[in-house]
Design a protein around this motif. Structure first.
Motif, PDB file in Angstrom:
ATOM      1  N   GLY A 185      24.276  -8.643  13.424  1.00  0.00           N
ATOM      2  CA  GLY A 185      24.545  -8.506  14.851  1.00  0.00           C
ATOM      3  C   GLY A 185      23.596  -7.521  15.522  1.00  0.00           C
ATOM      4  O   GLY A 185      23.642  -7.329  16.724  1.00  0.00           O
ATOM      5  N   PHE A 186      22.738  -6.902  14.733  1.00  0.00           N
ATOM      6  CA  PHE A 186      21.861  -5.869  15.285  1.00  0.00           C
ATOM      7  C   PHE A 186      20.949  -6.446  16.364  1.00  0.00           C
ATOM      8  O   PHE A 186      20.240  -7.418  16.127  1.00  0.00           O
ATOM      9  CB  PHE A 186      21.013  -5.249  14.173  1.00  0.00           C
ATOM     10  N   PRO A 187      20.957  -5.857  17.541  1.00  0.00           N
ATOM     11  CA  PRO A 187      20.172  -6.423  18.628  1.00  0.00           C
ATOM     12  C   PRO A 187      18.709  -6.001  18.573  1.00  0.00           C
ATOM     13  O   PRO A 187      18.290  -5.110  19.303  1.00  0.00           O
ATOM     14  CB  PRO A 187      20.849  -5.845  19.880  1.00  0.00           C
ATOM     15  N   PHE A 231      21.109  -6.858   6.050  1.00  0.00           N
ATOM     16  CA  PHE A 231      21.290  -5.970   7.203  1.00  0.00           C
ATOM     17  C   PHE A 231      22.403  -6.522   8.110  1.00  0.00           C
ATOM     18  O   PHE A 231      22.858  -7.647   7.930  1.00  0.00           O
ATOM     19  CB  PHE A 231      19.979  -5.853   7.980  1.00  0.00           C
ATOM     20  N   ASN A 232      22.797  -5.721   9.069  1.00  0.00           N
ATOM     21  CA  ASN A 232      23.811  -6.100  10.036  1.00  0.00           C
ATOM     22  C   ASN A 232      23.233  -7.162  10.973  1.00  0.00           C
ATOM     23  O   ASN A 232      22.416  -6.871  11.833  1.00  0.00           O
ATOM     24  CB  ASN A 232      24.228  -4.828  10.782  1.00  0.00           C
TER      25      ASN A 232
END
Ligand SMILES: Nc1ncnc2c1ncn2[C@@H]1O[C@H](COP(=O)(O)OP(=O)(O)OP(=O)(O)O)[C@@H](O)[C@H]1O
Ligand SMILES: [Mg+2]
Lengths: 280, 260
Positions: B93-95, B90-91
């Motif tokens: 950087g996903f918050p 997954f990304n």
């Protein structure tokens, strides 16, 4: 400025609109940014321009269109553009980002044709491009309030679905969610917010109001909820600060709003760096 | 331990992405309460088969039933937990915090428009503690190590108390000690909580004392049966578990299918 707001309806309308879009633009912006769809906002704003130009043209021919705000036609175009993007994305499954330049150039092309047919630029159009503090009429305000109620209610109701779709689309599908419909609802919301924000920040800068506050908050927030809350705070500060500056200095509000958002972004970068240095 | 009721039943399934079939004539079932290892070389169609079972893909022909219902009619997706092979791509950087990601595993169970209640948050906390991530509750998921992230996804799959847990190579990037702990956790889920497990793995050694059933896939179902039978076969044949060239096995498998 307070007296101005109390005295002039147009100023009052602008500030109310500003406060509203300071919330809804970053709210949807968070989902847009994490899903890497930032350019969709740009594409849709250009389609909205085509709608506004179409209305300007039509109002020269038919009295009926002169009576209604171009914002309505802009909204219709924006939503239609959103639906078209979805169609394109399903046709070009492996090149989904192609939908964006197609819609963007289509929107600009159509807009330019309508504008030239309507005998070129006028000051009105300038306001749509860069935003204006004096542009929000009463019927505009009603539409904007309606849009914001719809947007906030839908995001509240579908929060966990929108989250799961943004974080992990495959998981959303495997959980048996109807991913397509949720995405569809989402993209229509984006179109609505763009139409609502356009009057104040202008078509060229709408997408910045959706993405800059998020870009700032994503650097310092813990978690998704916090990212949303911080984005809204940053968005609100940008809009209200920008409107105030543009009122006193007689500047286009779109520019001042965006520059404040950029400033906030730079500040958060500095703060983060500083706190790292302290810790390390 | 496993009953006769089959949670997953697949009959004469064919699937292709493009022109060539990647799955051919697949017959498969998984009894309730069993712990099944699905093995096969890279590209043999394991992940594809899982995606078909999860309804992420539709077969060109053949039938899939889960929990006794045709897959197209099946609605109770919250009974199934899934950890994808791609889960930790997954990304980063996903918050989102660990808590938020695990809570998203309850989305289907809660249903449309419903929001998380106190009990639900309690359940999220329990699950996070159970996979040993209690101290990272409010940490952004991108700030965890690969193995820890993997455990977050396992917690997300477990949080809705699924009856069937499907795991696609969940131990990739997990260190040896944690792999052992992880297998013990699966064993516990299977034995003490009655969760049916379908595990895709390349580590047959590591799970051989835990699993009850084995399926070997290589485009076709090469072997499918109980662990004891698999062991016997392994002893008989000099070939090992990927047994590409064992048409006899697939023949035997058909006979078994017919008996059932
Ligand atoms: N989205 C796709 N489009 C086209 N072909 C695909 C796609 N996904 C997989 N394939 C092909 O299908 C076959 C089976 O792939 P699959 O991912 O199911 O294998 P696998 O058994 O899970 O392998 P691995 O052990 O590497 O995970 C492969 O030949 C692969 O190239
Ligand atoms: Mg695989």
């Amino acid at each position: 400025m307070i007296e101005g707001i109390l005295q002039y309806e147009f100023l009052r309308n602008s500030f109310i609109t500003g406060m509203i879009i300071g919330v809804i633009a970053p709210l949807l912006g968070v989902f847009i940014v994490v899903r890497r769809l930032s350019l969709i906002a740009d594409a849709l704003s250009h389609v909205t321009l085509a709608g506004i130009a179409a209305n300007l043209l039509l109002s020269k021919q038919f009295a009926f269109f002169a009576g209604i705000s171009p914002l309505y036609m802009g909204t219709v175009f924006s939503v239609a553009g959103a639906l078209f993007i979805e169609k394109l994305r399903s046709v070009y499954k492996h090149f989904q980002e192609l939908a964006i330049p197609i819609i963007l150039s289509g929107g600009v092309g159509l807009g330019v044709i309508f504008i030239s047919l309507a005998d070129g630029f006028n000051t009105d159009l300038f306001g749509y491009l860069f935003g204006s503090v004096s542009a929000v009429g009463r019927t505009d305000l009603y539409l904007i309030i309606l849009i914001s109620i719809v947007v906030i209610m839908v995001v509240f109701a579908l929060y966990k679905e929108l989250f799961i779709l943004s974080f992990d689309e495959e998981h959303a599908r495997a959980s048996g969610l109807h991913v397509k419909s949720i995405h569809f609802v989402f993209i229509v919301l984006v179109a609505l917010v763009i139409a609502a924000s356009m009057r104040i920040v202008g078509i060229l800068l709408v997408s910045s109001l959706m993405t800059l506050p998020v870009a700032a908050s994503i650097r310092i927030a813990k978690g998704f909820k916090q990212t949303i809350i911080l984005s809204i705070i940053f968005g609100e500060v940008s809009v209200l600060g920008g409107l105030t500056f543009s009122y006193y200095l007689d500047l286009a509000p779109g520019g001042t709003i965006v520059m404040i958002a950029v400033l906030i972004l730079i500040l958060t970068m500095a703060v983060k760096k500083f706190s790292f240095q302290k810790a390390g | 331990m496993s009953s006769n009721y089959s949670i997953i039943e697949i009959e004469r399934l064919y699937y292709r992405y493009d022109r060539e079939y990647v799955l051919e004539d697949i017959n498969f079932f998984q009894p309730e309460g069993s712990f099944l290892a699905l093995v096969g070389p890279n590209g043999s169609g394991k992940s594809t088969l899982l995606k078909l079972i999860l309804g992420l893909l539709r077969p060109q022909s053949g039938e899939i039933s889960i929990f006794g219902e045709k897959i197209s009619q099946f609605k109770n997706w919250e009974w199934i937990g899934f950890v994808s092979q791609k889960a930790n791509s997954f990304n980063t950087g996903f918050p989102a915090t660990v808590q938020e990601v695990v809570a998203s595993g309850l989305t289907k169970k809660l249903g449309l428009f419903k929001r998380m209640g106190k009990k639900d948050w309690q359940r999220v906390k329990e699950t996070i503690d159970a996979v040993g991530l209690g101290e990272f509750y409010h940490r952004n998921i991108g700030e965890l190590s690969g193995g820890q992230q993997q455990r977050v996804f396992i917690a997300r799959a477990l949080v809705s108390k699924p009856k069937l847990l499907i795991l696609d190579e969940p131990t990739v990037g997990v260190d040896a000690k944690n792999i052992r702990d992880f297998y013990s956790m699966l064993d516990d889920l299977n034995r003490n909580h009655g969760i049916t497990l379908l595990l895709v793995t390349h580590d047959m050694e590591g799970v051989s004392d835990k699993v009850t059933h084995v399926a070997c896939l290589n485009k076709k179902m090469i072997f499918h049966g109980k662990m004891e039978e698999f062991n016997k076969l392994k002893a008989d044949e000099s070939s090992h578990l990927y047994g590409y060239s064992l048409p006899i096995l697939s023949h035997k498998h058909h006979l078994e299918g017919a008996e059932k």
